[in-house]
Design a protein around this motif. Structure first.
Motif, short mmCIF file in Angstrom:
data_model
loop_
_atom_site.label_atom_id
_atom_site.label_comp_id
_atom_site.label_asym_id
_atom_site.label_seq_id
_atom_site.Cartn_x
_atom_site.Cartn_y
_atom_site.Cartn_z
N ALA A 27 0.88 -1.16 0.00
CA ALA A 27 0.00 0.00 0.00
C ALA A 27 0.92 1.21 0.00
O ALA A 27 1.88 1.26 0.77
N VAL A 28 0.67 2.13 -0.90
CA VAL A 28 1.50 3.33 -0.99
C VAL A 28 0.64 4.57 -1.07
O VAL A 28 -0.45 4.55 -1.63
N GLN A 29 1.12 5.63 -0.46
CA GLN A 29 0.46 6.92 -0.58
C GLN A 29 1.39 7.83 -1.36
O GLN A 29 2.58 7.92 -1.06
N LEU A 30 0.82 8.47 -2.38
CA LEU A 30 1.60 9.35 -3.24
C LEU A 30 1.23 10.80 -2.99
O LEU A 30 0.13 11.10 -2.51
N LYS A 31 2.13 11.68 -3.33
CA LYS A 31 1.83 13.11 -3.26
C LYS A 31 0.75 13.44 -4.29
O LYS A 31 0.63 12.77 -5.30
N GLY A 32 -0.01 14.47 -4.03
CA GLY A 32 -1.10 14.87 -4.90
C GLY A 32 -0.66 15.21 -6.31
O GLY A 32 0.44 15.72 -6.52
N GLY A 33 -1.51 14.89 -7.28
CA GLY A 33 -1.24 15.23 -8.67
C GLY A 33 -0.24 14.35 -9.37
O GLY A 33 0.25 14.68 -10.44
N VAL A 34 0.08 13.21 -8.79
CA VAL A 34 1.07 12.30 -9.35
C VAL A 34 0.37 11.20 -10.15
O VAL A 34 -0.68 10.71 -9.75
N ASP A 35 0.95 10.81 -11.27
CA ASP A 35 0.40 9.73 -12.10
C ASP A 35 0.87 8.39 -11.55
O ASP A 35 2.04 8.01 -11.71
N VAL A 36 -0.03 7.67 -10.88
CA VAL A 36 0.32 6.40 -10.25
C VAL A 36 0.80 5.37 -11.26
O VAL A 36 1.72 4.59 -10.98
N GLU A 37 0.21 5.34 -12.45
CA GLU A 37 0.62 4.36 -13.47
C GLU A 37 2.07 4.59 -13.89
O GLU A 37 2.83 3.64 -14.07
N LYS A 38 2.45 5.85 -14.03
CA LYS A 38 3.81 6.18 -14.44
C LYS A 38 4.82 5.77 -13.37
O LYS A 38 5.84 5.16 -13.67
N ILE A 39 4.52 6.07 -12.11
CA ILE A 39 5.44 5.72 -11.02
C ILE A 39 5.53 4.20 -10.87
O ILE A 39 6.62 3.66 -10.70
N ALA A 40 4.39 3.52 -10.92
CA ALA A 40 4.39 2.06 -10.80
C ALA A 40 5.25 1.42 -11.89
O ALA A 40 6.09 0.56 -11.61
N ALA A 41 5.07 1.85 -13.13
CA ALA A 41 5.85 1.30 -14.24
C ALA A 41 7.33 1.61 -14.08
O ALA A 41 8.19 0.75 -14.32
N GLU A 42 7.64 2.81 -13.65
CA GLU A 42 9.03 3.24 -13.46
C GLU A 42 9.74 2.36 -12.43
O GLU A 42 10.93 2.07 -12.56
#
Length: 86
Positions: free
Chosen positions: A11-26
């Motif tokens: 489970a992860v919490q990201l900063k607002g306005g971040v593209d979760v798909e992009k970070i996950a793939a990265e």
């Protein structure tokens, strides 16, 4: 108590306005979706192709924990439950 095998989900919490798909793939994860109604909180699962060695898993986790857009992360581990006999 027997040790429960990890399913490599966090489970992860990201900063607002971040593209979760992009970070996950990265980072080598797949986005499994948002956690209920918690904003910017998602379940990420390590891709099967990334699970070949403990060193690779450790590197992916370090990258996840130190990513500048990740506020916090916590591994999701199934809990074993049993009823008490009275």
């Amino acid at each position: 108590m027997a040790e429960v095998a990890s399913d490599h989900q966090w489970a992860v919490q990201l900063k607002g306005g971040v593209d979760v798909e992009k970070i996950a793939a990265e980072l080598g994860f797949d986005n499994q979706g948002q956690v209920g109604s918690l904003e910017q909180t998602y379940v990420l699962r390590l891709r099967d192709s990334e699970r070949h060695s403990h060193a690779n898993i450790a590197a992916r986790l370090a990258a996840l924990r130190t990513h500048p857009q990740v506020t916090w992360s916590e591994e999701q581990v199934p809990k074993s439950r049993s009823r008490r006999d009275f």
